[in-house]
Scaffold this active site. Sequence first.
Site, PDB file in Angstrom:
ATOM      1  N   HIS A  23       0.822  -1.221   0.000  1.00 16.50           N
ATOM      2  CA  HIS A  23       0.000   0.000   0.000  1.00 16.50           C
ATOM      3  C   HIS A  23       0.852   1.266   0.000  1.00 16.50           C
ATOM      4  O   HIS A  23       0.473   2.265  -0.626  1.00 16.50           O
ATOM      5  CB  HIS A  23      -0.962  -0.016   1.197  1.00 16.50           C
ATOM      6  N   HIS A  64      -7.904  -8.151  -7.596  1.00 14.59           N
ATOM      7  CA  HIS A  64      -8.267  -8.982  -6.437  1.00 14.59           C
ATOM      8  C   HIS A  64      -8.380  -8.010  -5.270  1.00 14.59           C
ATOM      9  O   HIS A  64      -7.415  -7.759  -4.550  1.00 14.59           O
ATOM     10  CB  HIS A  64      -7.200 -10.038  -6.159  1.00 14.59           C
ATOM     11  N   SER A 114      -6.638  -1.726  -0.594  1.00 16.35           N
ATOM     12  CA  SER A 114      -6.171  -1.043  -1.808  1.00 16.35           C
ATOM     13  C   SER A 114      -7.268  -0.242  -2.519  1.00 16.35           C
ATOM     14  O   SER A 114      -6.998   0.866  -3.001  1.00 16.35           O
ATOM     15  CB  SER A 114      -5.513  -2.047  -2.756  1.00 16.35           C
ATOM     16  N   GLU A 117     -13.659  -8.264  -7.316  1.00 20.85           N
ATOM     17  CA  GLU A 117     -13.545  -9.224  -6.196  1.00 20.85           C
ATOM     18  C   GLU A 117     -14.515 -10.367  -6.447  1.00 20.85           C
ATOM     19  O   GLU A 117     -15.723 -10.146  -6.577  1.00 20.85           O
ATOM     20  CB  GLU A 117     -13.852  -8.484  -4.886  1.00 20.85           C
ATOM     21  N   ASP A 139     -13.731 -13.427 -12.181  1.00 14.32           N
ATOM     22  CA  ASP A 139     -12.428 -14.001 -11.875  1.00 14.32           C
ATOM     23  C   ASP A 139     -11.381 -12.921 -12.203  1.00 14.32           C
ATOM     24  O   ASP A 139     -11.439 -12.296 -13.275  1.00 14.32           O
ATOM     25  CB  ASP A 139     -12.207 -15.252 -12.725  1.00 14.32           C
ATOM     26  N   GLY A 140     -10.442 -12.717 -11.299  1.00 14.22           N
ATOM     27  CA  GLY A 140      -9.474 -11.631 -11.460  1.00 14.22           C
ATOM     28  C   GLY A 140      -8.663 -11.718 -12.737  1.00 14.22           C
ATOM     29  O   GLY A 140      -8.317 -10.707 -13.344  1.00 14.22           O
ATOM     30  N   ASP A 193      -3.226  -8.871  -6.905  1.00 12.14           N
ATOM     31  CA  ASP A 193      -2.951  -9.239  -5.512  1.00 12.14           C
ATOM     32  C   ASP A 193      -3.777 -10.472  -5.115  1.00 12.14           C
ATOM     33  O   ASP A 193      -4.647 -10.409  -4.250  1.00 12.14           O
ATOM     34  CB  ASP A 193      -3.334  -8.006  -4.657  1.00 12.14           C
TER      35      ASP A 193
HETATM   36  C1  LIG Z   1      -4.913 -10.425  -0.821  1.00 12.86           C
HETATM   37  S1  LIG Z   1      -6.619 -10.176  -0.966  1.00 12.86           S
HETATM   38  C2  LIG Z   1      -6.778  -8.600  -1.705  1.00 12.86           C
HETATM   39  C3  LIG Z   1      -6.376  -7.442  -0.848  1.00 12.86           C
HETATM   40  C4  LIG Z   1      -6.526  -6.091  -1.475  1.00 12.86           C
HETATM   41  N1  LIG Z   1      -5.926  -6.046  -2.822  1.00 12.86           N
HETATM   42  C5  LIG Z   1      -5.874  -5.028  -0.631  1.00 12.86           C
HETATM   43  O1  LIG Z   1      -4.683  -4.768  -0.809  1.00 12.86           O
HETATM   44  O2  LIG Z   1      -6.570  -4.439   0.211  1.00 12.86           O
HETATM   45  C6  LIG Z   1      -7.074 -11.236  -2.296  1.00 12.86           C
HETATM   46  C7  LIG Z   1      -8.551 -11.207  -2.646  1.00 12.86           C
HETATM   47  O3  LIG Z   1      -8.759 -11.942  -3.844  1.00 12.86           O
HETATM   48  C8  LIG Z   1     -10.032 -12.542  -3.778  1.00 12.86           C
HETATM   49  N2  LIG Z   1     -10.060 -13.624  -4.785  1.00 12.86           N
HETATM   50  C9  LIG Z   1      -9.750 -14.933  -4.639  1.00 12.86           C
HETATM   51  N3  LIG Z   1      -9.800 -15.565  -5.835  1.00 12.86           N
HETATM   52  C10 LIG Z   1     -10.147 -14.629  -6.745  1.00 12.86           C
HETATM   53  C11 LIG Z   1     -10.346 -14.650  -8.142  1.00 12.86           C
HETATM   54  N4  LIG Z   1     -10.178 -15.778  -8.851  1.00 12.86           N
HETATM   55  N5  LIG Z   1     -10.686 -13.515  -8.756  1.00 12.86           N
HETATM   56  C12 LIG Z   1     -10.849 -12.358  -8.061  1.00 12.86           C
HETATM   57  N6  LIG Z   1     -10.684 -12.265  -6.734  1.00 12.86           N
HETATM   58  C13 LIG Z   1     -10.327 -13.388  -6.076  1.00 12.86           C
HETATM   59  C14 LIG Z   1     -10.163 -12.996  -2.337  1.00 12.86           C
HETATM   60  O4  LIG Z   1     -11.516 -13.172  -1.992  1.00 12.86           O
HETATM   61  C15 LIG Z   1      -9.471 -11.832  -1.607  1.00 12.86           C
HETATM   62  O5  LIG Z   1     -10.410 -10.891  -1.177  1.00 12.86           O
END
Ligand SMILES: C[S@@+](CC[C@H](N)C(=O)[O-])C[C@H]1O[C@@H](n2cnc3c(N)ncnc32)[C@H](O)[C@@H]1O
Length: 287
Positions: free
Chosen positions: A18, A41, A105, A123, A148-149, A169
């Site tokens: 961050h 993500h 983020s 997300e 999906d991310g 992320d």
């Molecule tokens: C490390 S966290 C993100 C933190 C955020 N970027 C931050 O810095 O505040 C990862 C996130 O990815 C989500 N996630 C898991 N698989 C995913 C996918 N295939 N596509 C999108 N999001 C996904 C999880 O639910 C989780 O909330």
Amino acid sequence: MNYRHAYHAGNFGDVLKHATLALVIEHLKQKPAPFRVIDTHAGVGLYELDNGPAEKTEEWRQGIGRLYGPDAKPPPKELVPLLAPYFAAVTAENAPGELRRYPGSPRLARTLMRQQDRLIVNELHPQDGLALKELFARDAQTKVLQLDGWIALKSLLPPKERRGVILVDPPYEQPGELERLAKGLREATSRFPTGIYLLWYPIKDPRVIETFHKAVTALNLQKLLVAELMIRRPRDVTRLNGTGLLMLNPPYRLDGMLAALLPFFASRLGEGPDASHRLIWLTGEPD
Ligand SMILES: C[S@@+](CC[C@H](N)C(=O)[O-])C[C@H]1O[C@@H](n2cnc3c(N)ncnc32)[C@H](O)[C@@H]1O
């Protein structure tokens, strides 16, 4: 999908990620032309530290809690300008002298952006995605997606502004996620080669990371910078021993800023003298 970022919000990994994202956004603001922030993500966007999951694990106490708020010593004077954008985003969520809420983020980016800039946050987790939708419900500058991310990453590039930062992320729940990251970077850069990319990764076993670095170096991208922070020696490779950020097209002088911040993070967030850091260009020369 078991990973919930709420348990880890504000930990040492978030601090490196961050603080760097905030510096990148400040760099983009140096020109009046609009930019876009894409967060593939995204998590829920905003976290309570004194309530719920973050209160249970208290990971934030070894992260943001050591830098900001009632229990933290102020940083050295020379680092204040480098931490200012990050701290401004944290300040925006808290009453003076307190640290009770922490911006993820999406919220950090939104606080630092200007009127002409846009944010896309994605997300997949149904509940977290809904929370994110609620957080930005009345915000015309922010779009929330629940894809999906990796699909989002491909479909959102290039942004129409042709300027921006992309944060990738993932939670690293699945084996092979680092390989996926390298593949995702290759696909993304073929669509938007001039974007600034920040890819976060955990460090348990450093040998796995060396293999990852070789894979991304082989992509033949021009400017790849890596910043890593180890809070302890990786004696037990099942633990989260460190955190890394891979940066493609980092802004001018970001490497110098990180070179100043990393020793400070290692001394404040690390577990004594075994903490370490490194900053390396995998490809490309420093400016
Ligand atoms: C490390 S966290 C993100 C933190 C955020 N970027 C931050 O810095 O505040 C990862 C996130 O990815 C989500 N996630 C898991 N698989 C995913 C996918 N295939 N596509 C999108 N999001 C996904 C999880 O639910 C989780 O909330």
